[in-house]
Design a protein around this motif. Structure first.
Motif, PDB file in Angstrom:
ATOM      1  N   ARG A  19       3.640 -26.151  70.245  1.00 54.64           N
ATOM      2  CA  ARG A  19       2.669 -26.263  69.404  1.00 54.64           C
ATOM      3  C   ARG A  19       3.091 -26.466  67.955  1.00 54.64           C
ATOM      4  O   ARG A  19       1.789 -26.507  67.321  1.00 54.64           O
ATOM      5  CB  ARG A  19       1.709 -26.289  69.692  1.00 54.64           C
ATOM      6  CG  ARG A  19       1.510 -26.499  71.644  1.00 54.64           C
ATOM      7  CD  ARG A  19       0.457 -25.870  71.713  1.00 54.64           C
ATOM      8  NE  ARG A  19       0.565 -24.597  72.143  1.00 54.64           N
ATOM      9  CZ  ARG A  19       0.195 -24.165  73.225  1.00 54.64           C
ATOM     10  NH1 ARG A  19      -1.589 -24.028  73.412  1.00 54.64           N
ATOM     11  NH2 ARG A  19       0.168 -22.699  73.975  1.00 54.64           N
ATOM     12  N   ARG A  83       4.666 -18.443  81.531  1.00 47.35           N
ATOM     13  CA  ARG A  83       4.444 -16.828  80.187  1.00 47.35           C
ATOM     14  C   ARG A  83       4.129 -15.468  81.516  1.00 47.35           C
ATOM     15  O   ARG A  83       4.955 -14.286  81.381  1.00 47.35           O
ATOM     16  CB  ARG A  83       2.557 -17.499  79.663  1.00 47.35           C
ATOM     17  CG  ARG A  83       2.371 -15.809  78.885  1.00 47.35           C
ATOM     18  CD  ARG A  83       1.468 -15.858  78.084  1.00 47.35           C
ATOM     19  NE  ARG A  83       0.396 -14.916  77.790  1.00 47.35           N
ATOM     20  CZ  ARG A  83      -0.122 -13.939  78.218  1.00 47.35           C
ATOM     21  NH1 ARG A  83      -0.339 -13.468  79.678  1.00 47.35           N
ATOM     22  NH2 ARG A  83      -0.406 -12.658  77.898  1.00 47.35           N
ATOM     23  N   ASP A 106      -0.306 -10.459  73.908  1.00 43.65           N
ATOM     24  CA  ASP A 106       0.302 -11.533  73.008  1.00 43.65           C
ATOM     25  C   ASP A 106       1.218 -11.232  72.033  1.00 43.65           C
ATOM     26  O   ASP A 106       0.469 -10.722  70.824  1.00 43.65           O
ATOM     27  CB  ASP A 106      -0.288 -13.255  73.725  1.00 43.65           C
ATOM     28  CG  ASP A 106      -0.766 -13.442  74.877  1.00 43.65           C
ATOM     29  OD1 ASP A 106      -1.607 -14.216  74.148  1.00 43.65           O
ATOM     30  OD2 ASP A 106      -0.314 -13.430  75.289  1.00 43.65           O
ATOM     31  N   ARG A 109      -0.876 -12.778  68.645  1.00 39.86           N
ATOM     32  CA  ARG A 109      -2.262 -12.068  68.658  1.00 39.86           C
ATOM     33  C   ARG A 109      -1.855 -11.292  67.365  1.00 39.86           C
ATOM     34  O   ARG A 109      -2.113  -9.993  68.350  1.00 39.86           O
ATOM     35  CB  ARG A 109      -2.586 -11.883  69.871  1.00 39.86           C
ATOM     36  CG  ARG A 109      -3.416 -13.398  70.656  1.00 39.86           C
ATOM     37  CD  ARG A 109      -4.221 -12.550  71.626  1.00 39.86           C
ATOM     38  NE  ARG A 109      -4.620 -13.902  72.569  1.00 39.86           N
ATOM     39  CZ  ARG A 109      -5.874 -14.849  72.493  1.00 39.86           C
ATOM     40  NH1 ARG A 109      -6.838 -14.932  71.104  1.00 39.86           N
ATOM     41  NH2 ARG A 109      -5.653 -15.843  73.203  1.00 39.86           N
ATOM     42  N   ALA A 160     -10.794 -16.010  76.835  1.00 40.06           N
ATOM     43  CA  ALA A 160     -10.332 -15.043  77.060  1.00 40.06           C
ATOM     44  C   ALA A 160      -9.151 -14.403  76.053  1.00 40.06           C
ATOM     45  O   ALA A 160      -8.604 -15.301  75.786  1.00 40.06           O
ATOM     46  CB  ALA A 160      -9.160 -15.224  78.376  1.00 40.06           C
ATOM     47  N   THR A 186      -2.134 -17.865  83.812  1.00 43.59           N
ATOM     48  CA  THR A 186      -2.145 -18.635  81.801  1.00 43.59           C
ATOM     49  C   THR A 186      -2.159 -16.707  82.222  1.00 43.59           C
ATOM     50  O   THR A 186      -2.095 -17.249  80.400  1.00 43.59           O
ATOM     51  CB  THR A 186      -2.728 -19.679  82.012  1.00 43.59           C
ATOM     52  OG1 THR A 186      -4.126 -19.172  82.295  1.00 43.59           O
ATOM     53  CG2 THR A 186      -2.692 -20.950  82.201  1.00 43.59           C
ATOM     54  N   ASP A 187      -2.966 -16.425  82.735  1.00 37.63           N
ATOM     55  CA  ASP A 187      -3.177 -15.244  82.029  1.00 37.63           C
ATOM     56  C   ASP A 187      -3.423 -13.641  83.181  1.00 37.63           C
ATOM     57  O   ASP A 187      -3.037 -14.238  84.062  1.00 37.63           O
ATOM     58  CB  ASP A 187      -4.800 -14.279  81.326  1.00 37.63           C
ATOM     59  CG  ASP A 187      -5.946 -14.588  81.436  1.00 37.63           C
ATOM     60  OD1 ASP A 187      -6.426 -14.496  81.155  1.00 37.63           O
ATOM     61  OD2 ASP A 187      -5.650 -15.108  83.287  1.00 37.63           O
ATOM     62  N   LYS A 210      -4.918 -16.332  68.759  1.00 35.59           N
ATOM     63  CA  LYS A 210      -3.793 -16.836  69.604  1.00 35.59           C
ATOM     64  C   LYS A 210      -3.480 -17.656  67.906  1.00 35.59           C
ATOM     65  O   LYS A 210      -3.105 -18.872  67.825  1.00 35.59           O
ATOM     66  CB  LYS A 210      -4.024 -17.171  70.432  1.00 35.59           C
ATOM     67  CG  LYS A 210      -2.365 -17.545  71.295  1.00 35.59           C
ATOM     68  CD  LYS A 210      -2.263 -17.577  72.481  1.00 35.59           C
ATOM     69  CE  LYS A 210      -2.791 -18.570  72.793  1.00 35.59           C
ATOM     70  NZ  LYS A 210      -2.043 -19.978  72.879  1.00 35.59           N
TER      71      LYS A 210
END
Ligand SMILES: Nc1ccn([C@@H]2O[C@H](COP(=O)(O)OP(=O)(O)OP(=O)(O)O)[C@@H](O)[C@H]2O)c(=O)n1
Ligand SMILES: C[C@](O)(CO)[C@H](O)COP(=O)(O)O
Length: 234
Positions: A19, A83, A106, A109, A160, A186-187, A210
């Motif tokens: 992205r 991830r 992450d 971040r 989140a 996803t987390d 992020k």
């Protein structure tokens, strides 16, 4: 905090950054003279509470070895397809360290503050309950599209963030079981929720963004420069 508690960190840094559209992994984009990954590891390096820092990078990552780290806690680990797979690889790599808790943050971040991370750690250890940094939603939230739109009540909506902080064995078990059943994770909190484990929400700064798209990068450049300026004025 109880000094006998062992805390290890996992830094998922094996993404391709599609992205961001720069043609190479966004964690190696430079901001105020250092890569995003180096900024993130500098922040975690401020935490003497961490006994190990597993940096999970793609197996074919040729950038990581060009960086120089003096922090002996840093350990390179091979990433996975998603991830969650990378995080699970990080957990396996930490097995011999036998941590009590694991902090997952992450690479994307870098703006997180050590003070926010310490709040998360202290609150979760005190209550012996895993948790995440999260930011209250501030905008009106819509669901749908032009043809059918609804406004979603936001009183109980949170974004989140990371770090996400859980007991090592509980997180490893929840991730293994959820992924083996094809659950979309996803987390780390979504794996713990699926495993019906409690997750504390610890309010964190909303500028702990992020870096995902080009506009995030521009904002991060401004904010990291501001952090460096205020640090030099301390
Ligand atoms: N297989 C993967 C995918 C992502 N990540 C990491 O997880 C964090 C959050 O993921 P995201 O922002 O989605 O990064 P990318 O997957 O690289 O971005 P994109 O989805 O745009 O390709 C990033 O630090 C990324 O490097 C990872 O360790 N392993
Ligand atoms: C873990 C996370 O940063 C929490 O908001 C987010 O879920 C990562 O999502 P991504 O699609 O892998 O960027």
């Amino acid at each position: 905090m109880n000094q006998t508690i062992k805390i290890a960190a996992i830094v998922p840094a094996a993404g391709v950054g599609s992205r961001m559209q720069v043609g190479y992994p966004k964690q190696y984009l430079k901001v105020v003279g250092k890569t995003i990954l180096e900024h993130t590891l500098d922040k975690l390096g401020e935490l003497s509470e961490l006994c190990k820092i597993a940096v999970v990078v793609s197996e074919d990552d040729e950038y990581f070895s060009t960086l120089r780290f003096s922090d002996q806690r840093i350990l390179r680990v091979g990433g996975g397809k998603e991830r969650a797979d990378s995080v699970l690889n990080g957990l396996y790599a930490l097995a011999e360290t036998q941590p009590d808790w694991v902090l997952v943050h992450d690479a994307a971040r870098p703006l997180v503050l050590a003070s926010d991370i310490r709040s998360l750690i202290n609150e979760c250890v005190f209550y012996n309950e895993g948790g995440i940094l999260a930011a209250k939603v501030k905008d009106t939230i819509k669901r749908g599209d032009t043809h059918s739109l609804e406004t979603v009540p936001r009183e109980h909506l949170w974004q989140a963030l990371t770090p996400q902080f859980f007991p090592y064995e509980k997180l490893k078990s929840a991730l293994e079981q959820a992924l083996s059943k094809g659950i979309s994770i996803t987390d780390e909190a979504s794996a713990m929720e699926w495993a019906q484990q409690s997750v504390k929400l610890i309010p964190g700064r909303s500028d702990n963004i992020k870096i995902t798209t080009p506009e995030d990068y521009d904002l991060a450049c401004f904010l990291l420069a501001k952090q460096r300026e205020s640090k030099s004025n301390d």
